[in-house]
Design an enzyme around this catalytic site. Structure first.
Site, PDB file in Angstrom:
ATOM      1  CG  ASP A   1      29.186  37.598  34.921  1.00 10.97           C
ATOM      2  OD1 ASP A   1      29.768  37.155  35.967  1.00 10.97           O
ATOM      3  OD2 ASP A   1      27.750  37.643  34.967  1.00 10.97           O
ATOM      4  CD  GLU A   2      25.804  41.078  34.759  1.00 10.24           C
ATOM      5  OE1 GLU A   2      25.052  41.447  34.093  1.00 10.24           O
ATOM      6  OE2 GLU A   2      25.540  40.513  35.981  1.00 10.24           O
ATOM      7  CG  ASN A   3      34.433  43.392  38.950  1.00 15.75           C
ATOM      8  OD1 ASN A   3      33.917  43.750  40.141  1.00 15.75           O
ATOM      9  ND2 ASN A   3      35.771  43.517  38.818  1.00 15.75           N
TER      10      ASN A   3
END
Lengths: 690, 690
Positions: free
Chosen positions: A332-334
């Protein structure tokens, strides 16, 4: 005659017919029928186990006896249960056909039959029998002198096979005893998947024998030893719970990169002319453990073969610790900012025809699948991993919703329709301190979508997520419990079990009973309040805490830098919880009063207003010797001021200037003090506008 | 002018002169001087470490910062301290000359100097510096708005080198987190020896890789893994604490013999004629883990070479887990009954010229000395090991006293005069629930004995002993704390520090502050009361618990069979503690009233009497839905009845019939209800007789 009457009365009490509404079961069973009569507990109560169960039933049955004995003080004669058929004539007979496996789709059903002289639990597996024992504990009733189970028949089984709780041990390290008591809590409400978030920007928490740098440089000395991990996995399995580990990659990668900066994506451009051709040089960036909360840029380099060597080697060490089938790799959230600014990675993208960072991340994730398959594990990841080239073998963990500008659980529908198994966490972010109703009304099975049976089957269930940016071992339990019991009911019970009033009523008892497992959600509050009050005795602080709730969503730590990972979390906002108890009661009192201004209803409202006026006065006294009380005084004053005016309005029937009243009311809507809000604002507003 | 006044006032508050009497230090330091002024804490507060300390100081200093931040909510900027001289300009400077060793006679002294702008701690070793940090935390003061340290100079060092606490992990298993929080408590009051009682009749608690039977057959699955033990030893060493393990032998041997019956002393005579010569046959007795409390006969066979082989091999595995110099082999309460009835052992005695069982036990113990010496360990044992042939290298643990029909600490004097090093535990048996004064007034150095300096030096210090027959992890802390802080003062401070009123006053704050270490002595009470009240809200139960104390000495579990090791310890007696708070307050009120019958003094007494009348009424209501409250009603009624009569006597000046009054009074002296006694009996008696 006196004696006969007494006898009749005693008899009346002990067999008083219980109604379903009086039972505090959670999750509510699939089928239950009640009959007259009761099974009365005595110190001679014993249990017996037959069939071919896994040995976990012996531990479970022994724990059951100790908990029941602790509640009733009966001094049961039976001590440790260690084998089959030890007491053939025992009043409680537990039969399991076979040993349960700790995996999805296992048979967790049970039949519980309470008669006046005998109780039986029949289950295919010991896992089902353990659920039956938890239900039996919840069935316990008492009159003034004795404890008993009502005569009843329950047949029960779960609606979803994935009933999870995630605990983040990375942001704030949560020691093994904290994890264990929460596993006990999960078992008590029939949850079966513990998702252990073990790595994030703020720390690597797994002892690594082959990569000790991860511990030495990225844990602050706070990590789980491999022995502890095995011990937790065993403890979970003894309670029918599967453990799913998570190592978050390629983003949320600061901890890994603090130990292995050479596989990071960030490059520093050295603006010097050196070397023969005066080319621009780059050097490896160094990384330090993140101390703030938020989304950060450090991310692994997907173009570097060493990245995959390291991950593969890490999996080789970590996978054997977890016998379960799933391995969560985060994903996530890369944001890929460091990818964009790294020429080598840009080149790699071109070479492999990867148009976007999403495609690049998919490339990365796809490399992990065979590494995990080698250990017989399926890859699971947060919804960002679901791109067009992602293997259908991956499990999609749906988490985004309105906060991220998307329809709630959008990815869940896409995953199920796209051929992926999927688990819902959007709506179950318990770290955001929303009220229990907000979570209880979210169903893992979307209502307004038409699914084929196959698609439906891909929706495995749901998972509550306990992120720990703002939580320590002292406050964790109060963020998880009792709300997670309501979420557990959503995952287990029939979809029609939705009565919020019934939920709230049952939750009070469930919450109280969870204490016997060592959970600290109730008692930590009292301890933290002593610190804030500087050990001065007073009900005022407790009263204030019962009408305040911590700021919700991501507002308490806006920007992620007010609270660092070592900031104090011993403050008033840490004492307060969602579903502030007096706020709920007051709201009910206001509703009653506005629908019927009887003396009784008025008095309920007025007594709260008077209580808050006294509270404000007491808090001011308290604050003379308690600096931590000072920031709370504006809240207490606001409540005092509006209460005084409302008393004049309600009791004295005075006409209060609306402008003044509204000004005072709006002061109660402030979020500027002590990171909490007054949870009575809406009820006060109703009174003001009435 | 208004502003000037305000400024003066603010300044007056923040630098208000503190007196020594206001300080809540414990143990009280050897030398302290106070001066005008204060060091005011801000969020910029930082510390710096210089010199050549052991790395434990970094952990200790980081923990210090977190605790101070948790109390003050200041959000210190400084996070983790990991090295020397990180912040040269910091306001708190800690200098240690060298690395401290975790052993007796280490230099534990420190100098603490607080000035308005700077604080310094100078110590020879980091162990001393850690003590200085604890003192600094205890020095913390506050006004209404800020936290500060008073300007002061403290030079401090311990009176005794052995300041111990024993915890029995055998009777009731105490998990590692329970041990750790108690190690933190010990460090907070400068104790330095943790004696870990690991084996007794009720369980073997050490993971044994070479002798797995001990775990499989004698632990009920409750044991410390070797990794956990190493971890505890490290945790203790980081806090300046030496760990002394105990394996109790040859008596208290049921657990060992449950696994290895072949080295037991008991034989069963088979009264059959068999074999060619019709000789009497014997066979090995089997042993089962003991579930009761008391003194039992199972004892190792000192005539069997296999006994020594096994012990030697056990030592080879266990000794390396404990780097400290001492190994406690128990040696107590071996009655030798099974020796008397075993012909082989009788033969052995004759052969070796051992006239008594004492001499036989000495023979046994002497065999252990070289086994331990091999691992560089000195043997320590309870006083029974001190017989005429016992090596002078052994350390004698003095424990018997009036309960055993001996003069208190008799063996301590004999040991010191006889050439043995010795430690006193008689007078410090905190499991017996005597009041803090009883322990505080016992000095490890006997008053009326003339010792040479050499003899004096053999008295190493003292040790509080926490036996756990009647204690679970939920109640352990409330039996240890806060009383052990007073015992710690006896071991550390000057012998002239004996003011019981000062002690009681300081103990209230110390007890409150111990909570920040995770100790549960305060918060467990609230949780257990919820169970007893069946989650009904009421102050009545709490009020009753504040005037009741558990039965003292060995009376609660007379005979040792009422409570088995798996019996419920969630009852009212488990909630109550020694030094019942309202009983102490009431006693003071009665003393004041009897010396001066002012309206104020009368009112203090009367308000208690009225409180108990209301309490009784509330408890009766509560009991309608709480079976566990029923056994308490007679206590509450007794208190109600005498209170009503005393009110008539005191307020209405009525003459109450003395016989009636005395009858009612004596009902308050009952020990027949709920395993507690009313701690106000003596004060009530004063009122009755006045």
């Amino acid at each position: 005659m006196k004696y006969i009457l007494f006898f009749l009365f005693a008899s009346f009490i002990s067999t008083a017919q219980i109604t379903k509404e009086q039972l505090n079961l959670m999750p509510w069973p699939q089928n239950i029928s009640l009959n007259d009569g009761s099974f009365v507990l005595t110190k001679n109560f014993k249990l017996n186990i037959t069939g071919a169960p896994n040995a976990r039933i012996f531990t479970g049955a022994t724990n059951f006896l100790r908990r029941l004995d602790g509640r009733t003080g009966l001094f049961f004669n039976q001590g440790f249960i260690t084998g089959l058929n030890e007491v053939p004539g025992a009043e409680l007979q537990i039969n399991c056909v076979r040993s349960g496996k700790i995996e999805l789709y296992e048979d967790e059903s049970y039949l519980l039959d309470v008669t006046p002289n005998k109780i039986t639990i029949n289950a295919t597996t010991d896992v089902g029998a353990l659920h039956g024992l938890e239900t039996l504990l919840q069935l316990l009733q008492n009159n003034s002198n004795s404890f008993y189970f009502p005569v009843s028949k329950i047949s029960d089984f779960p609606r979803f096979t994935w009933r999870g709780l995630m605990i983040d041990g990375a942001r704030h390290f949560m020691p093994v005893d904290v994890i264990k008591r929460n596993l006990d809590g999960m078992a008590a409400v029939k949850m079966n998947v513990f998702h252990w978030h073990l790595v994030d920007d703020q720390g690597w928490r797994i002892e690594m024998k082959k990569h000790p740098k991860l511990i030495q440089m990225a844990s602050d000395g706070n990590y789980y030893t491999q022995e502890e991990i095995k011990n937790v996995v065993k403890y979970a399995a003894d309670r029918g719970i599967l453990v799913v580990p998570e190592i978050d990659m390629p983003g949320h990668g600061t901890a890994i990169l603090a130990a292995y900066p050479e596989i990071g994506s960030k490059v520093v451009n050295l603006n010097v002319n050196s070397g023969e051709k005066g080319q621009q040089l780059t050097q490896v960036q160094s990384y330090a453990l993140e101390r703030n909360a938020g989304i950060f840029t450090p991310t692994l380099d997907p173009s570097n073969p060493k990245t995959y060597e390291l991950i593969s080697s890490i999996f080789d060490e970590v996978c054997p610790l977890f016998p379960g089938k799933f391995f969560h790799i985060g994903g996530d959230e890369n944001e890929g900012k460091d990818w964009d600014s790294n020429p080598k990675i840009q080149e790699f993208k071109k070479k492999h025809n990867l148009a976007t960072n999403h495609e690049l991340q998919t490339y990365f994730t796809m490399q992990l699948i065979p590494m995990l398959k080698k250990h017989n594990k399926e890859l699971m990841g947060w919804e960002e991993i679901m791109t067009k080239n992602m293997s259908k073998e991956a499990v999609i963990h749906s988490w985004k919703g309105s906060n991220e500008g998307l329809a709630a659980g959008k990815s869940l529908v896409e995953a199920a329709k796209g051929g992926y198994k999927t688990v819902l966490s959007n709506g179950y972010y318990i770290d955001l301190i929303y009220g229990v109703e907000d979570h209880y009304t979210v169903d893992p099975m979307p209502k307004n979508v038409t699914f084929t049976d196959e698609e439906k089957a891909r929706i495995l269930g749901g998972e509550a997520t306990m992120w720990t940016e703002l939580v320590t071992p002292a406050t964790l339990d109060s963020r998880i419990w009792p709300r997670t019991a309501a979420i557990a009911e959503r995952f287990w019970s029939n979809e029609n079990v939705t009565d919020i009033n019934s939920l709230r009523k049952r939750l009070k008892t469930i919450s109280f009973r969870l204490e016997e497992l060592g959970l600290t959600h109730l008692k930590s509050k009292e301890s933290l309040l002593r610190n804030i009050s500087n050990n001065q005795k007073s009900d005022a602080l407790l009263d204030l805490s019962n009408v305040c709730e911590p700021l919700k969503g991501y507002t308490r730590n806006s920007g992620g830098t007010e609270y660092k990972m070592y900031s104090p979390l011993t403050l008033f906002a840490d004492v307060c919880t969602s579903d502030a108890s007096d706020a709920l009661d007051f709201n009910q009192a206001v509703t009653n009063y506005l629908s019927n201004k009887s003396i009784e209803n008025q008095s309920a409202v007025v007594s709260y207003l008077n209580k808050w006026i006294k509270m404000n006065s007491d808090l001011n006294v308290l604050s003379n010797n308690a600096p931590l009380v000072q920031p709370l005084l504006p809240l207490s004053k606001s409540l005092n001021d509006i209460s005084q005016q409302l008393l004049l309005k309600i009791e004295k029937k005075q006409n209060i200037n609306a402008t003044i009243l509204n000004e005072l009311l709006e002061k109660c809507n402030s979020k500027d003090h002590a990171d909490v809000e007054l949870a009575v604002y809406n009820s006060l507003k109703k009174l003001v506008q009435a």
